[in-house]
Design an enzyme around this catalytic site. Sequence first.
Site, PDB file in Angstrom:
ATOM      1  N   SER A 120       3.842   2.653  14.502  1.00 53.52           N
ATOM      2  CA  SER A 120       4.177   2.019  15.769  1.00 53.52           C
ATOM      3  C   SER A 120       4.755   3.050  16.710  1.00 53.52           C
ATOM      4  O   SER A 120       4.906   4.219  16.361  1.00 53.52           O
ATOM      5  CB  SER A 120       5.181   0.893  15.543  1.00 53.52           C
ATOM      6  OG  SER A 120       6.425   1.432  15.155  1.00 53.52           O
ATOM      7  N   LYS A 121       5.075   2.612  17.903  1.00 49.69           N
ATOM      8  CA  LYS A 121       5.560   3.514  18.945  1.00 49.69           C
ATOM      9  C   LYS A 121       6.693   4.435  18.495  1.00 49.69           C
ATOM     10  O   LYS A 121       6.759   5.589  18.869  1.00 49.69           O
ATOM     11  CB  LYS A 121       6.021   2.723  20.171  1.00 49.69           C
ATOM     12  CG  LYS A 121       4.893   2.281  21.046  1.00 49.69           C
ATOM     13  CD  LYS A 121       4.747   0.784  21.125  1.00 49.69           C
ATOM     14  CE  LYS A 121       4.411   0.132  19.799  1.00 49.69           C
ATOM     15  NZ  LYS A 121       3.834  -1.155  19.792  1.00 49.69           N
TER      16      LYS A 121
END
Length: 414
Positions: free
Chosen positions: A285-286
Amino acid sequence: MPPPSCFCTPTAGLAPFFPESAHAMRVVTRFAPSPTGMLHIGGARTALFNYLFAKKHGGKFLLRIEDTDRERSTPEATAAILDAMEWLQLTPDDPPVMQFSRAGRHAEVAHEMVARGTAFRCYVTPEELQARRDLGEEKRLAARAENISENEKSALLAEASALLAPFRSPWRDGGAPPAADTPHTVRLRAPDGGEQTVEDGVQGAVTIQSSEIDDLVLLRADGTPTYMLAVVVDDHDMAVTHVIRGDDHLRNTFRQIPIYTAMGWDIPHFSHLPMIHGNDGAKLSKRHGALSTTVYRDLGYLPEGLKAYLLRLGWSHGDQEIFTEEEAVRLFDLGGINKSPARLDLEKLGTVNAHFIRECETERLFKLLTPFLEAVGLFSAEAAERILKALPSMKDRGATLVELAEAFRFLGVK
RNA sequence: GCUCCCUUCGUCUAGCGGUCUAGGACGCGGCCCUCUCAAGGCUGAAACACGGGUUCGAUUCCCGUAGGGAGCGCCA
């Protein structure tokens, strides 16, 4: 040493990739991202594996942009994906196919399926379906209450699982619409009994009960195709022989095979790759930093460096760590793919990249390095000559182009 | 919750019943080389999740447990 042409017996129990006699059959693979965001590192690896497999067998590697979700698909994302593919030199052999442009063909197939009785018109609304799921959740929650008997509890649980089970439409066997103008979807009539097995190139034989497959929507009420229909139709029309994709699609395979069967089409050989996790073991994820593939370019990694690293993430060939592009094409095989998920390790990526920086031809490296030098104010026309001359002995001064550029500070360019 | 899948050093992995006192790589420690740094060479610590089977023999096969993942939409 087995002959290099022996690609049909990697694992016992695996279906042969080709019928013995059909040597003329050409391998076709495809990478099919949806343009709803950047091309992340997992997608890049999937593309790489598809590319390598096709090249190894002298086949074709295709690219298809799955933009049937009109809400979320953006031209920016499509451009970003194309940009990343180009940077990685994962060039498709035919121009990219925009899936939505084929919506007419998809609808045609759905109607053909209705005519054949393998699909049907369904008048259930999304709201009704959601209500059904909500009721199921409610019953399940109610079953947790402490003031009820065991009997009540199991009754509640049974109701809940019936409500939450894969949807089978009341219209699957036909029936008149509630009103003449009621909007309808077209749904697949899922297989009735028994079990379904798929011979996966990575996962081996995977079996599920047919009852786990729902009467999925093929055509939405507005007449547009869903992903499930579109992939199958496109893969068939594009003559794809080997589907290599993330294992988040493993279950979907069981929902797609009935469509092939309904149309009497050949079913491609499937291989589902385990996902790539962040260095903390969690889903990418980010917060794992560089997510988009092109960010690695900006971070100063060489495309061949990133590819070589990605190749070893989930695939191996004995103890060999570094593969040139030529070796990768020659040695890649489905049998070498691991079944368990891997974590991203930036340290190792750095080491692999450092190797390729050292291997990089000086002129090319100089060109690649220039923007990084400019970024830190170390480049000028006058210094270019000196930099180029010093470069060969500077190649091992950094694992990335960013570090390498930094290493030129001593030249006092300014 | 249900279904399916996965589980070897911190990480990527080799291993496909005896070759395992488990190999390689990254990272980490030490040493050498070196004016410094990097690269390179040598070297050290570091793993078969757990419990049952099957077998003369399990890291390898089977079953549980635990942990992890994926899927369960008129998203892809």
